[in-house]
Scaffold this motif. Structure first.
Motif, mmCIF file in Angstrom:
data_model
loop_
_atom_site.group_PDB
_atom_site.id
_atom_site.type_symbol
_atom_site.label_atom_id
_atom_site.label_comp_id
_atom_site.label_asym_id
_atom_site.label_seq_id
_atom_site.Cartn_x
_atom_site.Cartn_y
_atom_site.Cartn_z
ATOM 1 N N UNK A 134 71.671 36.716 40.074
ATOM 2 C CA UNK A 134 72.058 36.809 40.858
ATOM 3 C C UNK A 134 72.158 34.626 40.875
ATOM 4 N N UNK A 135 70.861 34.332 40.722
ATOM 5 C CA UNK A 135 70.285 33.402 41.755
ATOM 6 C C UNK A 135 71.138 31.960 40.393
ATOM 7 N N UNK A 136 71.253 31.907 39.827
ATOM 8 C CA UNK A 136 72.442 31.331 38.591
ATOM 9 C C UNK A 136 73.732 31.767 38.406
ATOM 10 N N UNK A 137 73.690 32.534 38.723
ATOM 11 C CA UNK A 137 75.346 32.876 38.903
ATOM 12 C C UNK A 137 76.315 31.827 40.385
ATOM 13 N N UNK A 138 75.081 32.037 41.717
ATOM 14 C CA UNK A 138 76.000 31.565 42.900
ATOM 15 C C UNK A 138 75.623 30.454 42.320
ATOM 16 N N UNK A 139 75.332 29.049 41.203
ATOM 17 C CA UNK A 139 75.216 27.952 40.510
ATOM 18 C C UNK A 139 76.472 27.720 39.653
ATOM 19 N N UNK A 140 76.388 28.723 38.963
ATOM 20 C CA UNK A 140 77.605 28.485 37.675
ATOM 21 C C UNK A 140 78.894 28.655 38.588
ATOM 22 N N UNK A 141 79.293 29.814 39.748
ATOM 23 C CA UNK A 141 80.037 29.945 39.844
ATOM 24 C C UNK A 141 81.272 28.434 40.351
#
Length: 490
Positions: A125-132
């Protein structure tokens, strides 16, 4: 018991022992592929290539390690105007936000602090925040996922991006080594294991054309690949890096390992911390094995995940604890049915184990001289000093009984053989005791000694067995972060 039933039982025991030997044979096969990597690799298709890279760095209470990691990123041998870092602060409660903001002020435009107010959902979830955030801007051409505590060698990113010059490559990973200044026994064992599981095994997987897992702390994706897998990391498994690796290859894009990309990381220093980390990894692998069950042993023109070779390698590692139990139980029961057959079968296994141990250990130590200097004894003791004693004692059992002053009678010889046959199972049981004793101050010296007797391999097998049980019980699948203290060498 009738003769027919005894014959059936004998056949079943022999089959169990044979199945138990499969992971050893496959391990040797995989190591035989390692030297082939010198001539079968992706380097001829790589080329100088410097895409615009966004680094996504997830951080939850990483104040002790964040600054040196960011400083190293800022001094990579990579064009500064082609590298940006997104520090995704997962609602940290320590000084992580302050460190991130200070570094962003020191390197304006190159480091950016992103704050998540709802934390604790896990790394994916943390990674996805940055990937978006990265995908929302056309600037990014490649994305590097890393951990907050890892230290990249200056040339590492440049060596990773060269593989993306080949449009068939979707992702690249490097070699993460244990990098503590003064590693404790557990960390030294991890250091040796990382050479075996990465520097050796991933070379072999390059040769096979199928990669099991991108290193969670060092994975570079092309923008095309990220968008093709859905623009985010899967959040339904504890092994999000393995899931991403599989999805990349199932989409027809290759994943490669570059052993010249060196990254240092801090690893657990205690058995309990290690158990927590590896239990998460092992449960994730159980989930991956089930999720991609339609892939196994189904060859495809689009990818190599379904190849027989890769499937055998995957399940030999995944089912190693079961294999060890089968071999032990099979030999013990066979001895009660046909002691001559049991001894002959054990002798055959003995030679196989000795050859595998010598070859695998020596090659592993040769692949990373730095780790070999720091953890050569842990490498030799990896299967456990108890297992080594068993191998030596099995060579001349009567001689050893005489040396320790025990009369060589039929009864003592039988007891010794039962101990030899059952040792893998006994070692895994002792590994559970290790977990219970770890952290009890007055037993610290016992725990340290017992770790070397039991061995790191049996300890990992015990953790894998625990993962089977946790998955069968439907235990809560939580993402437990390993605590880092900043022991990585700068």
């Amino acid at each position: 018991m009738t003769d027919v039933l005894l014959q059936v039982l004998e056949v079943l025991c022999v089959a169990a022992v044979a199945l138990g030997a499969v992971p050893v044979v496959v391990g040797v096969y995989q190591y035989l592929l390692v030297p082939v990597h010198a001539v079968t690799n992706h380097w001829p298709r790589s080329a100088p290539y410097l895409p615009r890279v966004v680094v996504v760095l997830p951080a939850w209470n990483e104040g002790a390690v964040l600054e040196p990691s960011l400083e190293r990123l800022m001094h990579l041998e990579y064009p500064p105007d082609r590298l940006r870092v997104l520090v995704v602060d997962d609602a940290s409660t320590d000084d992580t936000p302050d460190v991130a903001r200070a570094m962003a002020a020191r390197y304006p435009g190159r480091i950016r602090h992103l704050r998540r107010e709802q934390g604790g959902q896990g790394k994916a979830h943390t990674l996805n925040h940055g990937i978006r955030q990265a995908l929302a801007d056309d600037w990014m051409e490649a994305l590097l996922v890393m951990d907050a505590d890892v230290i990249f060698a200056p040339e590492s990113l440049r060596r990773m991006t060269r593989h993306l010059a080949d449009p068939e490559i979707g992702a690249v990973t490097g070699y993460i080594a244990e990098g503590s200044r003064r590693p404790a026994a557990v960390a030294r064992f991890v250091g040796f294991e990382y050479v075996a599981a990465q520097a050796a095994a991933r070379r072999a997987q390059n040769v096979l054309g199928a990669m099991a897992c991108l290193a969670g702390g060092a994975q570079l994706h092309s923008r095309v690949n990220l968008e093709a897998i859905g623009g985010e990391i899967d959040t339904t498994t504890l092994a999000e890096d393995t899931c991403t690796t599989f999805l990349t290859q199932l989409g027809g894009r290759r994943v490669v390992f570059d052993p010249t990309v060196h990254v240092l990381a801090e690893e657990p220093a205690s058995i309990r911390a290690l158990w927590k980390q590896r239990l998460r990894w092992a449960r994730g692998n159980v989930q991956i094995t089930s999720r991609f069950r339609k892939v196994w042993f189904r060859p495809s023109r689009d990818h190599r995940l379904g190849s027989v070779s890769f499937g055998v390698v995957w399940f030999s590692v995944f089912g190693l604890p079961v294999a060890a139990v089968l071999a032990s139980v099979g030999l013990v029961v066979l001895h009660a049915v046909n002691d001559v057959a049991a001894l002959e079968l054990f002798t055959w296994l003995w030679w196989l184990a000795v050859v595998a141990y010598v070859y695998v250990t020596l090659l592993t130590l040769m692949l990373d001289h730095r780790t070999a200097r720091r953890a050569w004894f842990e490498g030799l003791a990896f299967p456990g000093l108890g297992a080594i004693v068993v191998m030596v004692a099995a060579w001349r059992p009567n001689t050893w009984l005489e040396l320790v002053g025990i009369d060589v009678t039929q009864e003592t010889r039988t007891v010794l053989l039962y101990v030899l046959y059952a040792w893998p199972l006994v070692a895994m049981m002792l590994a559970w005791l290790l977990k219970l004793l770890d952290g009890v101050v007055r037993w610290r010296w016992v725990t340290s000694l017992l770790l070397y007797v039991v061995g790191f391999g049996p300890l990992l097998c015990a953790v894998t067995l625990d993962s089977y049980l946790k998955e069968a019980q439907g235990a809560a699948a939580t993402w437990d972060k390993t605590e880092k203290t900043g022991r990585v060498m700068g």
